[in-house]
Design a protein around this motif. Structure first.
Motif, PDB file in Angstrom:
ATOM      1  N   ALA A   1       9.196   1.837  -2.954  1.00  0.00           N
ATOM      2  CA  ALA A   1       8.277   0.691  -2.910  1.00  0.00           C
ATOM      3  C   ALA A   1       8.482  -0.205  -1.701  1.00  0.00           C
ATOM      4  O   ALA A   1       9.598  -0.420  -1.225  1.00  0.00           O
ATOM      5  CB  ALA A   1       8.450  -0.129  -4.185  1.00  0.00           C
ATOM      6  N   GLY A   2       7.356  -0.746  -1.235  1.00  0.00           N
ATOM      7  CA  GLY A   2       7.332  -1.816  -0.244  1.00  0.00           C
ATOM      8  C   GLY A   2       6.138  -2.697  -0.582  1.00  0.00           C
ATOM      9  O   GLY A   2       5.248  -2.278  -1.323  1.00  0.00           O
ATOM     10  N   ILE A   3       6.104  -3.909  -0.036  1.00  0.00           N
ATOM     11  CA  ILE A   3       4.971  -4.811  -0.302  1.00  0.00           C
ATOM     12  C   ILE A   3       3.696  -4.182   0.275  1.00  0.00           C
ATOM     13  O   ILE A   3       3.620  -3.901   1.474  1.00  0.00           O
ATOM     14  CB  ILE A   3       5.227  -6.200   0.330  1.00  0.00           C
ATOM     15  N   ALA A   4       2.695  -3.989  -0.596  1.00  0.00           N
ATOM     16  CA  ALA A   4       1.520  -3.195  -0.226  1.00  0.00           C
ATOM     17  C   ALA A   4       0.663  -3.835   0.861  1.00  0.00           C
ATOM     18  O   ALA A   4      -0.056  -3.146   1.580  1.00  0.00           O
ATOM     19  CB  ALA A   4       0.669  -2.941  -1.469  1.00  0.00           C
ATOM     20  N   THR A   5       0.743  -5.161   0.984  1.00  0.00           N
ATOM     21  CA  THR A   5      -0.109  -5.858   1.949  1.00  0.00           C
ATOM     22  C   THR A   5       0.579  -6.027   3.311  1.00  0.00           C
ATOM     23  O   THR A   5       0.013  -6.621   4.220  1.00  0.00           O
ATOM     24  CB  THR A   5      -0.455  -7.260   1.410  1.00  0.00           C
ATOM     25  N   ASP A   6       1.799  -5.538   3.431  1.00  0.00           N
ATOM     26  CA  ASP A   6       2.571  -5.775   4.653  1.00  0.00           C
ATOM     27  C   ASP A   6       2.768  -4.480   5.441  1.00  0.00           C
ATOM     28  O   ASP A   6       3.462  -3.564   4.986  1.00  0.00           O
ATOM     29  CB  ASP A   6       3.943  -6.360   4.285  1.00  0.00           C
ATOM     30  N   SER A   7       2.188  -4.416   6.630  1.00  0.00           N
ATOM     31  CA  SER A   7       2.207  -3.126   7.328  1.00  0.00           C
ATOM     32  C   SER A   7       3.609  -2.725   7.773  1.00  0.00           C
ATOM     33  O   SER A   7       3.936  -1.544   7.796  1.00  0.00           O
ATOM     34  CB  SER A   7       1.216  -3.108   8.504  1.00  0.00           C
ATOM     35  N   GLN A   8       4.458  -3.697   8.052  1.00  0.00           N
ATOM     36  CA  GLN A   8       5.825  -3.329   8.452  1.00  0.00           C
ATOM     37  C   GLN A   8       6.571  -2.627   7.305  1.00  0.00           C
ATOM     38  O   GLN A   8       7.232  -1.607   7.521  1.00  0.00           O
ATOM     39  CB  GLN A   8       6.565  -4.603   8.858  1.00  0.00           C
ATOM     40  N   SER A   9       6.445  -3.167   6.113  1.00  0.00           N
ATOM     41  CA  SER A   9       7.101  -2.544   4.943  1.00  0.00           C
ATOM     42  C   SER A   9       6.540  -1.146   4.727  1.00  0.00           C
ATOM     43  O   SER A   9       7.286  -0.190   4.480  1.00  0.00           O
ATOM     44  CB  SER A   9       6.840  -3.357   3.671  1.00  0.00           C
ATOM     45  N   VAL A  10       5.214  -1.044   4.813  1.00  0.00           N
ATOM     46  CA  VAL A  10       4.563   0.241   4.558  1.00  0.00           C
ATOM     47  C   VAL A  10       5.004   1.281   5.595  1.00  0.00           C
ATOM     48  O   VAL A  10       5.298   2.434   5.251  1.00  0.00           O
ATOM     49  CB  VAL A  10       3.025   0.042   4.544  1.00  0.00           C
ATOM     50  N   GLN A  11       5.112   0.861   6.841  1.00  0.00           N
ATOM     51  CA  GLN A  11       5.564   1.808   7.880  1.00  0.00           C
ATOM     52  C   GLN A  11       6.956   2.343   7.580  1.00  0.00           C
ATOM     53  O   GLN A  11       7.264   3.505   7.845  1.00  0.00           O
ATOM     54  CB  GLN A  11       5.537   1.146   9.280  1.00  0.00           C
ATOM     55  N   LYS A  12       7.815   1.480   7.023  1.00  0.00           N
ATOM     56  CA  LYS A  12       9.181   1.934   6.681  1.00  0.00           C
ATOM     57  C   LYS A  12       9.148   3.033   5.612  1.00  0.00           C
ATOM     58  O   LYS A  12       9.978   3.936   5.618  1.00  0.00           O
ATOM     59  CB  LYS A  12      10.018   0.758   6.179  1.00  0.00           C
ATOM     60  N   ILE A  13       8.188   2.920   4.689  1.00  0.00           N
ATOM     61  CA  ILE A  13       8.066   3.953   3.639  1.00  0.00           C
ATOM     62  C   ILE A  13       7.706   5.296   4.287  1.00  0.00           C
ATOM     63  O   ILE A  13       8.315   6.326   3.997  1.00  0.00           O
ATOM     64  CB  ILE A  13       6.992   3.562   2.600  1.00  0.00           C
ATOM     65  N   TYR A  14       6.715   5.273   5.184  1.00  0.00           N
ATOM     66  CA  TYR A  14       6.303   6.521   5.851  1.00  0.00           C
ATOM     67  C   TYR A  14       7.479   7.143   6.588  1.00  0.00           C
ATOM     68  O   TYR A  14       7.680   8.354   6.559  1.00  0.00           O
ATOM     69  CB  TYR A  14       5.159   6.249   6.841  1.00  0.00           C
ATOM     70  N   LYS A  15       8.258   6.284   7.257  1.00  0.00           N
ATOM     71  CA  LYS A  15       9.364   6.793   8.064  1.00  0.00           C
ATOM     72  C   LYS A  15      10.443   7.406   7.161  1.00  0.00           C
ATOM     73  O   LYS A  15      10.917   8.522   7.408  1.00  0.00           O
ATOM     74  CB  LYS A  15       9.930   5.639   8.897  1.00  0.00           C
ATOM     75  N   ALA A  16      10.831   6.699   6.117  1.00  0.00           N
ATOM     76  CA  ALA A  16      11.907   7.181   5.240  1.00  0.00           C
ATOM     77  C   ALA A  16      11.533   8.500   4.582  1.00  0.00           C
ATOM     78  O   ALA A  16      12.362   9.392   4.404  1.00  0.00           O
ATOM     79  CB  ALA A  16      12.229   6.129   4.177  1.00  0.00           C
ATOM     80  N   LYS A  17      10.264   8.646   4.216  1.00  0.00           N
ATOM     81  CA  LYS A  17       9.820   9.864   3.521  1.00  0.00           C
ATOM     82  C   LYS A  17       9.416  10.970   4.478  1.00  0.00           C
ATOM     83  O   LYS A  17       9.172  12.098   4.056  1.00  0.00           O
ATOM     84  CB  LYS A  17       8.580   9.549   2.655  1.00  0.00           C
ATOM     85  N   ASN A  18       9.284  10.609   5.769  1.00  0.00           N
ATOM     86  CA  ASN A  18       8.701  11.529   6.735  1.00  0.00           C
ATOM     87  C   ASN A  18       7.325  11.982   6.245  1.00  0.00           C
ATOM     88  O   ASN A  18       6.996  13.167   6.211  1.00  0.00           O
ATOM     89  CB  ASN A  18       9.654  12.705   6.960  1.00  0.00           C
ATOM     90  N   ARG A  19       6.536  10.997   5.838  1.00  0.00           N
ATOM     91  CA  ARG A  19       5.228  11.266   5.222  1.00  0.00           C
ATOM     92  C   ARG A  19       4.145  11.339   6.291  1.00  0.00           C
ATOM     93  O   ARG A  19       4.107  10.493   7.191  1.00  0.00           O
ATOM     94  CB  ARG A  19       4.913  10.127   4.254  1.00  0.00           C
ATOM     95  N   PRO A  20       3.254  12.341   6.219  1.00  0.00           N
ATOM     96  CA  PRO A  20       2.161  12.404   7.191  1.00  0.00           C
ATOM     97  C   PRO A  20       1.371  11.092   7.185  1.00  0.00           C
ATOM     98  O   PRO A  20       1.084  10.553   6.113  1.00  0.00           O
ATOM     99  CB  PRO A  20       1.285  13.550   6.670  1.00  0.00           C
ATOM    100  N   PRO A  21       1.041  10.572   8.375  1.00  0.00           N
ATOM    101  CA  PRO A  21       0.440   9.237   8.445  1.00  0.00           C
ATOM    102  C   PRO A  21      -0.959   9.147   7.833  1.00  0.00           C
ATOM    103  O   PRO A  21      -1.439   8.052   7.577  1.00  0.00           O
ATOM    104  CB  PRO A  21       0.380   8.948   9.957  1.00  0.00           C
ATOM    105  N   ASP A  22      -1.602  10.297   7.567  1.00  0.00           N
ATOM    106  CA  ASP A  22      -2.954  10.227   6.980  1.00  0.00           C
ATOM    107  C   ASP A  22      -2.916  10.212   5.453  1.00  0.00           C
ATOM    108  O   ASP A  22      -3.954  10.278   4.809  1.00  0.00           O
ATOM    109  CB  ASP A  22      -3.808  11.409   7.460  1.00  0.00           C
ATOM    110  N   ASN A  23      -1.724  10.128   4.867  1.00  0.00           N
ATOM    111  CA  ASN A  23      -1.609  10.202   3.405  1.00  0.00           C
ATOM    112  C   ASN A  23      -1.374   8.806   2.818  1.00  0.00           C
ATOM    113  O   ASN A  23      -0.284   8.257   2.930  1.00  0.00           O
ATOM    114  CB  ASN A  23      -0.470  11.156   3.041  1.00  0.00           C
TER     115      ASN A  23
END
Ligand code: TXA
Ligand code: MG
Length: 329
Positions: free
Chosen positions: A29-51
């Motif tokens: 989890a990260g704060i859904a309205t905050d792009s910095q938090s959300v970017q950290k989720i993508y990075k930690a999971k190595n999640r494709p950016p279009d998902n």
């Protein structure tokens, strides 16, 4: 690494990312309205950016704060099924404050999770949480804090540890954009029949369109085009042990009943690891991902998954969908 709810709240408000327990699987989890938090989720999971990321709300009034106006039938569904393992997909204004979590989609997927600690956390935060499953992209979804620790321990700011997830499979995703074209986009513990029952008031209006999302159709939930849920061990589905060529260091996975039967027939078989998943579809779903986690830890040469009759109930069908994504063909 293991956090209390209020420690987790502080970290999240400082734009950190924290694994949270839910009744389906653990989320990152990260704060859904905050792009910095959300970017950290993508990075930690190595999640494709279009998902894009599922949004977790505290209750229906918080849902309305962000997604007003809701269609009436959707309010009915939320009141019947939430908190619980059902996620709803609807259209969203692309300028919504939830934009950082949407990966450019004009849709949003949201739910209200049924877990005491996570609801307490959402209540303190007064902000929705974006939370995909707390696993590296492409690997098993975690249903325990230990699984999260093992996979992502050094990439995240902490974990709220709770019991293992009681449902054990990801939430059902329901396309709610059109009451005449309801669609299950991802099967889970709640199925078509339960949903229809609760919408009896609308029974002349509702229609279920039931195509599954295959590559031929337009993909609505981007995550479904990626390979999911794969353990490290190669898994082969069988319907009878006679098919097995017994060599050393094999794993055999099945329901309690099936494994007990094999064990009594195979007295003295050495270096075969047996894994019992449970007695009922409910127990098997709840132990599902954790079983494959334990199989991987034994590092067998390969694993056989013994699945005989698959019942026609919602949960068994959801289990089968996960199995089909992880077995070798
Ligand atoms: O049970 C669950 O749903 C868990 C727990 C943590 O809540 N979460 C989960 O998230 O399974 P994830 O990211 O592993 O799967 C979410 C699926 C993905 O296929 C994603 O593409 C789709 O939902 N999705 C999320 N937001 C979407 C959006 N705005 N539009 C379309 N699809 C979306
Ligand atoms: Mg996932």
């Amino acid at each position: 690494m293991f956090l209390t709810v209020s420690e987790a709240a502080k970290i999240l408000l400082n734009r950190g990312i924290v694994a949270i327990p839910t009744e389906t699987v653990y989320g990152l989890a990260g704060i859904a309205t905050d792009s910095q938090s959300v970017q950290k989720i993508y990075k930690a999971k190595n999640r494709p950016p279009d998902n894009p990321l599922i949004i977790h709300f505290f209750d229906i009034s918080q849902v309305k704060e962000f997604l007003d106006p809701l269609p009436l039938f959707l309010e009915v569904l939320i009141k019947e099924f939430s908190p619980g393992p059902l996620s709803y997909l609807i259209n969203i204004n692309p300028n919504s404050p939830l934009r950082p979590s949407l990966a450019g989609q004009s849709t949003v997927v949201f739910r209200i999770p049924d877990n005491k600690k996570t609801l307490q956390l959402l209540k303190i935060l007064k902000l929705p949480l974006a939370a995909p499953s707390a696993n590296s992209s492409g690997t098993l979804s975690p249903t325990s804090a230990d699984m999260v620790l093992h996979d992502l321990g050094d990439k995240i700011d902490g974990i709220i540890k709770d019991t293992t997830s009681k449902v054990g499979l990801e939430s059902t995703i329901l396309d709610c954009r059109n009451i005449q074209k309801l669609k299950i986009l991802r099967p889970g513990a709640i199925g078509k029949n339960e949903i229809i029952k609760k919408l009896h008031f609308y029974k002349d209006k509702i229609k279920f369109a039931f195509e599954t999302q295959t590559s031929g159709n337009k993909i609505i939930t981007p995550g479904s085009k990626y390979h999911h849920y794969k353990p490290k061990t190669k898994i082969y589905r069988i319907n009878s042990v006679e098919k097995i060529n017994f060599t050393k260091n094999l794993a055999i996975i099945g329901s309690d009943e099936e494994i007990e039967k094999i064990q009594s027939n195979l007295q003295g078989a050495k270096e075969i690891h047996f894994f019992k998943m449970g007695k009922s579809p409910k127990e098997i779903a709840s132990n599902f991902y954790h079983t494959f986690f334990k199989v991987d830890q034994k590092k067998p040469k390969k694993a056989f998954l013994l699945l005989n009759e698959i019942e026609d109930d919602t949960l068994s069908q959801a289990i089968l969908e996960k199995v089909n994504k992880m077995v070798e063909v």
